[in-house]
Design a protein around this motif. Structure first.
Motif, PDB file in Angstrom:
ATOM      1  N   ALA A  80       0.814  -1.213   0.000  1.00  0.00           N
ATOM      2  CA  ALA A  80       0.000   0.000   0.000  1.00  0.00           C
ATOM      3  C   ALA A  80       0.849   1.266   0.000  1.00  0.00           C
ATOM      4  N   SER A  81       2.073   1.159   0.484  1.00  0.00           N
ATOM      5  CA  SER A  81       2.933   2.349   0.551  1.00  0.00           C
ATOM      6  C   SER A  81       4.078   2.303  -0.453  1.00  0.00           C
ATOM      7  N   VAL A  82       4.089   1.319  -1.332  1.00  0.00           N
ATOM      8  CA  VAL A  82       5.261   1.127  -2.181  1.00  0.00           C
ATOM      9  C   VAL A  82       5.464   2.291  -3.154  1.00  0.00           C
ATOM     10  N   MET A  83       4.393   2.865  -3.694  1.00  0.00           N
ATOM     11  CA  MET A  83       4.544   3.988  -4.615  1.00  0.00           C
ATOM     12  C   MET A  83       5.097   5.223  -3.902  1.00  0.00           C
ATOM     13  N   LEU A  84       4.694   5.404  -2.666  1.00  0.00           N
ATOM     14  CA  LEU A  84       5.197   6.528  -1.880  1.00  0.00           C
ATOM     15  C   LEU A  84       6.648   6.280  -1.461  1.00  0.00           C
ATOM     16  N   ASP A  85       6.964   5.037  -1.114  1.00  0.00           N
ATOM     17  CA  ASP A  85       8.329   4.705  -0.712  1.00  0.00           C
ATOM     18  C   ASP A  85       9.315   4.881  -1.861  1.00  0.00           C
ATOM     19  N   TYR A  86       8.860   4.603  -3.078  1.00  0.00           N
ATOM     20  CA  TYR A  86       9.723   4.686  -4.253  1.00  0.00           C
ATOM     21  C   TYR A  86       9.288   5.808  -5.184  1.00  0.00           C
ATOM     22  N   ALA A 157      -2.024   1.521  -5.844  1.00  0.00           N
ATOM     23  CA  ALA A 157      -2.517   2.672  -6.612  1.00  0.00           C
ATOM     24  C   ALA A 157      -3.488   3.503  -5.783  1.00  0.00           C
ATOM     25  N   ALA A 158      -4.367   2.837  -5.047  1.00  0.00           N
ATOM     26  CA  ALA A 158      -5.360   3.556  -4.248  1.00  0.00           C
ATOM     27  C   ALA A 158      -4.702   4.405  -3.163  1.00  0.00           C
ATOM     28  N   ALA A 159      -3.591   3.912  -2.600  1.00  0.00           N
ATOM     29  CA  ALA A 159      -2.928   4.628  -1.506  1.00  0.00           C
ATOM     30  C   ALA A 159      -2.325   5.956  -1.958  1.00  0.00           C
ATOM     31  N   VAL A 160      -2.080   6.104  -3.254  1.00  0.00           N
ATOM     32  CA  VAL A 160      -1.558   7.372  -3.760  1.00  0.00           C
ATOM     33  C   VAL A 160      -2.592   8.480  -3.582  1.00  0.00           C
ATOM     34  N   PHE A 161      -3.865   8.142  -3.710  1.00  0.00           N
ATOM     35  CA  PHE A 161      -4.937   9.126  -3.627  1.00  0.00           C
ATOM     36  C   PHE A 161      -5.589   9.170  -2.243  1.00  0.00           C
ATOM     37  N   PHE A 162      -5.535   8.044  -1.548  1.00  0.00           N
ATOM     38  CA  PHE A 162      -6.118   7.966  -0.202  1.00  0.00           C
ATOM     39  C   PHE A 162      -5.016   7.515   0.758  1.00  0.00           C
ATOM     40  N   ARG A 163      -4.358   8.470   1.379  1.00  0.00           N
ATOM     41  CA  ARG A 163      -3.174   8.175   2.196  1.00  0.00           C
ATOM     42  C   ARG A 163      -3.510   7.397   3.470  1.00  0.00           C
ATOM     43  N   ASP A 164      -4.774   7.388   3.849  1.00  0.00           N
ATOM     44  CA  ASP A 164      -5.166   6.678   5.069  1.00  0.00           C
ATOM     45  C   ASP A 164      -5.422   5.191   4.825  1.00  0.00           C
ATOM     46  N   ILE A 165      -5.236   4.755   3.607  1.00  0.00           N
ATOM     47  CA  ILE A 165      -5.646   3.394   3.272  1.00  0.00           C
ATOM     48  C   ILE A 165      -4.814   2.347   4.007  1.00  0.00           C
ATOM     49  N   ARG A 166      -3.554   2.656   4.305  1.00  0.00           N
ATOM     50  CA  ARG A 166      -2.740   1.673   5.022  1.00  0.00           C
ATOM     51  C   ARG A 166      -3.252   1.476   6.443  1.00  0.00           C
TER      52      ARG A 166
END
Length: 256
Positions: A80-86, A157-166
């Motif tokens: 869920a955080s991989v796009m933000l991490d990279y 992909a969803a976590a990019v738009f909804f940061r609370d998803i994790r």
């Protein structure tokens, strides 16, 4: 071949980076699940005297379902955080960021394969293996990998738009942890309630399949209808993930 080796190197680096800065390093990846299993074994078997099925050793009964559930929950939550991490790689025009969820899932697979081997060793120790039915483990390992990858792609992909998803996933998997027949036997439920659990929680297909394979030598107790449901759901999730990523192609970096 070169691209595949680069993919594995990226997955291995992702695995090591999660434990960078710790004195024991990647050893925590193996120590924590072992400690978790021992705590659950002590609480539910040694202290509460509950759980298990017949003459099956409780530690084997527990691990056969707990190991696959931990893999699914940790892989999806981590993805869920991989796009933000990279994000620094996503913003590179020449890098194919679509591989990142797969990289994260494979990095968790390294640990999972170790515990799958440990599960098989436990079954040999207690006299439940080797048997030809153990080959079904390959099928269920592939099934959980495909299912986990499909869900992970959607969540990444969803976590990019909804940061609370994790955080939401943490709550969801905590509920699923008790809804999944890990510490209790699904056959103890009424047929209608048992069917509801199977439909609501598809991870049950994986945990029960691995448990039945290890203990009984075959997963045929799951039934053809439940198998079809699991794969249709997995294919639907995969199609949703493919559609979502095709829509985000070329624009994901703008949201990071």
């Amino acid at each position: 071949m070169r691209a595949f080796l680069r993919f594995l190197a990226l997955a291995a680096n992702d695995f090591k980076s999660r434990y960078a800065g710790n004195s024991l390093g990647a050893a925590w990846a193996f120590a924590y699940p072992c400690i978790t299993v021992l705590i659950y074994w002590f609480v539910f078997r040694a202290a509460l005297k509950t759980g298990g099925s017949g003459d099956v050793p409780y530690i084997l009964w527990l691990v056969s379902a707990l190991v696959p559930y931990m893999f699914v929950s940790e892989s999806v939550s981590g993805s869920a955080s991989v796009m933000l991490d990279y994000s620094f790689l996503v913003k590179k025009a020449r890098f194919d960021w679509r591989v990142l969820p797969a990289v994260r899932v494979v990095s968790y697979t390294f640990i999972h394969l170790f515990f799958a081997a440990l599960l098989l060793a436990l079954s040999v120790f207690f006299g439940f293996s080797p048997k030809t039915g153990d080959l079904w483990l390959i099928y269920f390992l592939l099934a959980e990998l495909i299912f986990t990858a499909a869900v992970s792609y959607i969540m990444s992909a969803a976590a990019v738009f909804f940061r609370d998803i994790r955080n939401a996933l943490g709550v969801l998997f905590q509920l699923g942890f008790w809804l999944t027949p890990i510490f209790w036997d699904i056959s103890s439920l009424s047929p209608r309630l048992g069917l509801a659990v199977k439909i609501i929680n598809p991870v049950t297909y994986i945990t029960e399949g691995i448990r039945q394979t290890v203990l009984c030598g075959s997963p045929f107790g799951l039934g053809a209808a439940y198998t079809a449901y699991f794969w249709l759901l997995t294919l639907a999730l995969g199609a949703c993930a493919a559609l979502l990523f095709s829509r985000l192609k070329g624009s994901l970096a703008d949201y990071l």
